[in-house]
Every structure is written in C-alpha cells, then in structure tokens.
Design a protein around this motif. Structure first.
Motif, PDB file in Angstrom:
ATOM      1  N   UNK A 191      -3.607  -9.017   6.046  1.00 46.40           N
ATOM      2  CA  UNK A 191      -3.815  -8.214   4.616  1.00 46.40           C
ATOM      3  C   UNK A 191      -2.763  -7.430   4.260  1.00 46.40           C
ATOM      4  N   UNK A 192      -1.942  -7.686   3.320  1.00 42.69           N
ATOM      5  CA  UNK A 192      -0.930  -6.860   2.657  1.00 42.69           C
ATOM      6  C   UNK A 192      -1.190  -5.553   2.032  1.00 42.69           C
ATOM      7  N   UNK A 193      -0.294  -4.727   2.218  1.00 42.26           N
ATOM      8  CA  UNK A 193      -0.354  -3.373   1.379  1.00 42.26           C
ATOM      9  C   UNK A 193       0.630  -3.320   0.436  1.00 42.26           C
ATOM     10  N   UNK A 194      -0.060  -3.280  -0.854  1.00 37.85           N
ATOM     11  CA  UNK A 194       0.839  -2.649  -2.107  1.00 37.85           C
ATOM     12  C   UNK A 194       0.826  -1.194  -2.237  1.00 37.85           C
ATOM     13  N   UNK A 195       1.759  -0.533  -1.779  1.00 36.55           N
ATOM     14  CA  UNK A 195       1.482   0.942  -2.043  1.00 36.55           C
ATOM     15  C   UNK A 195       2.017   1.514  -3.451  1.00 36.55           C
ATOM     16  N   UNK A 196       1.311   2.496  -3.815  1.00 34.65           N
ATOM     17  CA  UNK A 196       1.871   3.104  -4.978  1.00 34.65           C
ATOM     18  C   UNK A 196       2.814   4.122  -4.469  1.00 34.65           C
ATOM     19  N   UNK A 197       4.179   3.506  -4.037  1.00 33.61           N
ATOM     20  CA  UNK A 197       4.864   4.600  -3.337  1.00 33.61           C
ATOM     21  C   UNK A 197       5.657   5.546  -4.193  1.00 33.61           C
ATOM     22  N   UNK A 198       5.804   5.021  -5.650  1.00 30.85           N
ATOM     23  CA  UNK A 198       6.502   5.882  -6.489  1.00 30.85           C
ATOM     24  C   UNK A 198       5.622   6.286  -7.655  1.00 30.85           C
ATOM     25  N   UNK A 199       5.022   7.473  -7.726  1.00 32.33           N
ATOM     26  CA  UNK A 199       3.914   7.647  -8.538  1.00 32.33           C
ATOM     27  C   UNK A 199       4.120   8.928  -9.145  1.00 32.33           C
ATOM     28  N   UNK A 200       4.426   9.164 -10.300  1.00 29.92           N
ATOM     29  CA  UNK A 200       4.881  10.375 -11.080  1.00 29.92           C
ATOM     30  C   UNK A 200       3.908  11.038 -11.716  1.00 29.92           C
ATOM     31  N   UNK A 201       3.720  12.313 -11.623  1.00 31.69           N
ATOM     32  CA  UNK A 201       2.435  13.174 -12.106  1.00 31.69           C
ATOM     33  C   UNK A 201       3.080  13.045 -13.803  1.00 31.69           C
ATOM     34  N   UNK A 202       2.017  12.171 -14.357  1.00 32.76           N
ATOM     35  CA  UNK A 202       2.483  11.741 -15.695  1.00 32.76           C
ATOM     36  C   UNK A 202       1.551  11.891 -16.664  1.00 32.76           C
ATOM     37  N   UNK A 203       1.854  11.940 -17.818  1.00 33.13           N
ATOM     38  CA  UNK A 203       1.093  12.134 -19.227  1.00 33.13           C
ATOM     39  C   UNK A 203       0.570  10.845 -19.424  1.00 33.13           C
TER      40      UNK A 203
END
Ligand code: PBG
Length: 328
Positions: A191-203
């Motif tokens: 089972x692969x992992x798709x990571x939210x590696x780059x997630x900005x604190x965003x409006x």
C-alpha cells in the motif's frame, strides 16, 4: 537560436498541429475526486461555501463514487465526518468508524475505483486540531509524538477495510515513517503513501473547514503547517517524507504554489500531486456565478497550469466534471 513568431503561428493556427505540439496534456487518468462522507445524514447536504459540492450520507456516497468512476475518474480521496467527536478522535481508528465503513462500501460497489483515505484527526477531534493535545507551560498544543500512533492505526484500519492508498495530511513530524512501519507490520507492504509533504498554512482552506467541520476550536494550524513566505522549507519537508517512505508528494494549495510544485519535481524527480483546494474552487465558482469569467475554460486553464508546473496528479473538486467533459 531565433524562432520567428510566424513559425509558431503556423502550428498554432492549425487545429491538429497545435494539439500535436502541445507540451502539456490533461486527461482523466491524472484526476482525483475528493468526497466527504457524513455519518449523521441521509442523502446530501450542500456545502454552502463550495457550490456544487456536498456532504454525503453513506448511500449517496456509494452512488456518487460510482458516478465519479463512470465519468472516467480513476480515484477518490475520502474524508469522514463522524457523528461523535472526542478529544482523541477515537472514531478515526475504529474498524467500524465512518471512514472505514465508507471504504468498504465503495470497494464493494465499485471495485475498480481506487480509494485514497485522507489520514488526519481534525475531522474526528472535538477541538478540531489534527492530533491529540498536550499542555506545556499552561498552553494547549498538539502532541506530535502521541499523535503518530493514532495516525498509524487509522492508516492500518482503513487499508484493512480496502483502501488502495493513504494520504496523511496532518503534518506531524515522523508520521510517514510511523505509518509505513505500521502498514508493513500489518503485512500491507504493497500500500503506497501519498504524503501531504508540502502543506502551507493557507487561507485557501477556508471553505474546507465547513465541508469537513474541522475548524480548530482554539488557536490555528501555523505551528504545524508551513509559512507561505518559504520555499526552501518545502524541499526539506519533502526530503524528510521521502526518506521516511513517501511514494507520492502532495503540494497544497496548488494555484498560488506552482513554483513549489516545479521545485519539488525538479529537485526530487518523484511523482507529485497538486491539491487544488476548497478556496481555489470557491473563488472560481463565485466569479462564474456572477458571470465574470468563462467557467469551464478557466477551470481547464488552472488544471493545465498545474500539470505544466510539474504535477502528475491533480486532486480537484472538479475532477468528475472535467473528466466527463474531456471524454465527451
Ligand atoms: C486536513 C485537511 C485539510 C484539507 C485537506 N486535508 C484542512 C486543513 O489542513 O486545514 C484542505 C483541503 C481543501 O481546502 O480543499 N485533514
């Protein structure tokens, strides 16, 4: 070498040749449709800040998933909204939780639709933060390390229910490694992992918090999401997740972050997903409802720009609509 404008124009003017030389393509195979399943309802409840999108009761979810597949979309990204929330988000990890039930039901009805589960506690905790809390110096904060076990258990129970991939979106340090280890231990090595590696604190996430009912009850997420002023940090986050075993990296939001998508793609050369988030959707829909933009052309242009920036996968609330249009 000079390339006179008239030469480019000879190709651009021709309906076949301009397509033949187009550098960027948009086809249904790249698209992922996010869906929201809500335990406490029957049917659909429209999400006000995301016209055209709805929270779905279980039956409606299963029907919608089948329609999405029928439209040509190969995968969905699932979010669960449980009837009861508590401090540790305990329903996120239960084998009979709403999200695990949803996975099972979709896979039963539409087995060839890939099901990806968003792994995070914020929809399941009563305080709306992405992990369990601790108190340090009289201040409540998310307990990074204590959260990891919960996320890993959520990933395992969801894949045991039939999920094809997990997408951790919480931004805790070490979660990809913890999830990989737990999946491997449960003999879910495929089972692969798709990571939210780059997630900005965003409006741009504003409308989502209505959709998933996950608004933090105090404070914000700046402690664990990235500062929009930084991009080197994105590379460090991505490197860390790859090191821990991520198979695909998500950049989120997408529309204002094409430079980040490009840097990640060029630096690491791994599969990248761009998440065109709720606020991006809401902006376009609001402008279109006022007749200020050409809606479907604008949507195409946005998605193409993300592919041009370097995204392989596009997670978008427009997935089913765009796939159907591309096929038609
Ligand atoms: C967290 C999560 C969020 C989104 C996806 N996963 C909310 C957040 O980080 O605050 C946002 C998606 C969107 O805005 O469309 N579970």
């Amino acid at each position: 070498m000079a390339f006179p404008e008239y030469r480019a124009r000879r190709l651009r003017d021709h309906p076949t040749f301009r397509d033949m030389v187009a550098e960027t393509t948009l086809t249904p195979q790249h698209l992922v449709q996010p869906l929201f399943v809500k335990e406490a309802i029957d049917g659909r409840e429209p999400i006000k800040s995301m016209p055209g999108q709805a929270q779905l009761g279980m039956n409606e979810l299963v029907a919608e998933a089948a329609r999405v597949r029928e439209a040509g979309v190969p995968a969905v990204l699932l979010f669960g909204i449980p009837r009861e929330k508590d401090a540790t988000g305990s329903s996120a990890t239960r084998p009979d939780g709403i999200i695990q039930q949803a996975v099972r039901a979709i896979k039963q009805q539409t087995p060839d639709l890939a099901v990806i589960v968003d792994v995070c506690l914020c929809e399941y905790t009563d305080h709306g933060h992405c992990g369990v809390l601790t108190e340090t110096g009289g201040r409540r904060t998310v307990d990074n390390d204590a959260t990891l076990a919960h996320l890993a258990e959520m990933a395992v129970t969801c894949t045991q229910a039939g999920a094809d991939m997990v997408a951790p979106s919480d931004m805790m340090d070490g979660r990809v490694g913890a999830i990989r280890e737990a999946l491997d231990a449960a003999e879910l090595t495929h089972v692969p992992i798709m990571s939210y590696a780059v997630k900005y604190a965003s409006n741009f996430y504003g409308p989502f918090r209505d959709a998933a009912e996950s608004t933090p009850q105090f404070g914000d997420r700046r402690g664990y999401q990235m500062d929009p002023r930084n991009s080197d940090e994105a590379l460090r986050e991505a490197a860390e997740d790859l090191d821990e075993g991520a198979d695909i990296l998500i950049v989120k939001p997408a529309l204002a972050y094409g430079d980040i998508i490009r840097r990640i793609k060029e630096t690491f050369g791994v599969p990248v997903a761009a998440y065109s988030v709720s606020g991006e959707y809401a902006m376009v829909e609001a402008a279109a409802a006022n007749g200020w933009v050409e809606r479907s052309d604008l949507i195409r242009e946005i998605l193409i720009s993300l592919r041009r920036a370097g995204a392989d996968i596009l997670i978008t609330y427009w997935a089913a609509e765009v796939a159907a249009a591309l096929r038609g």
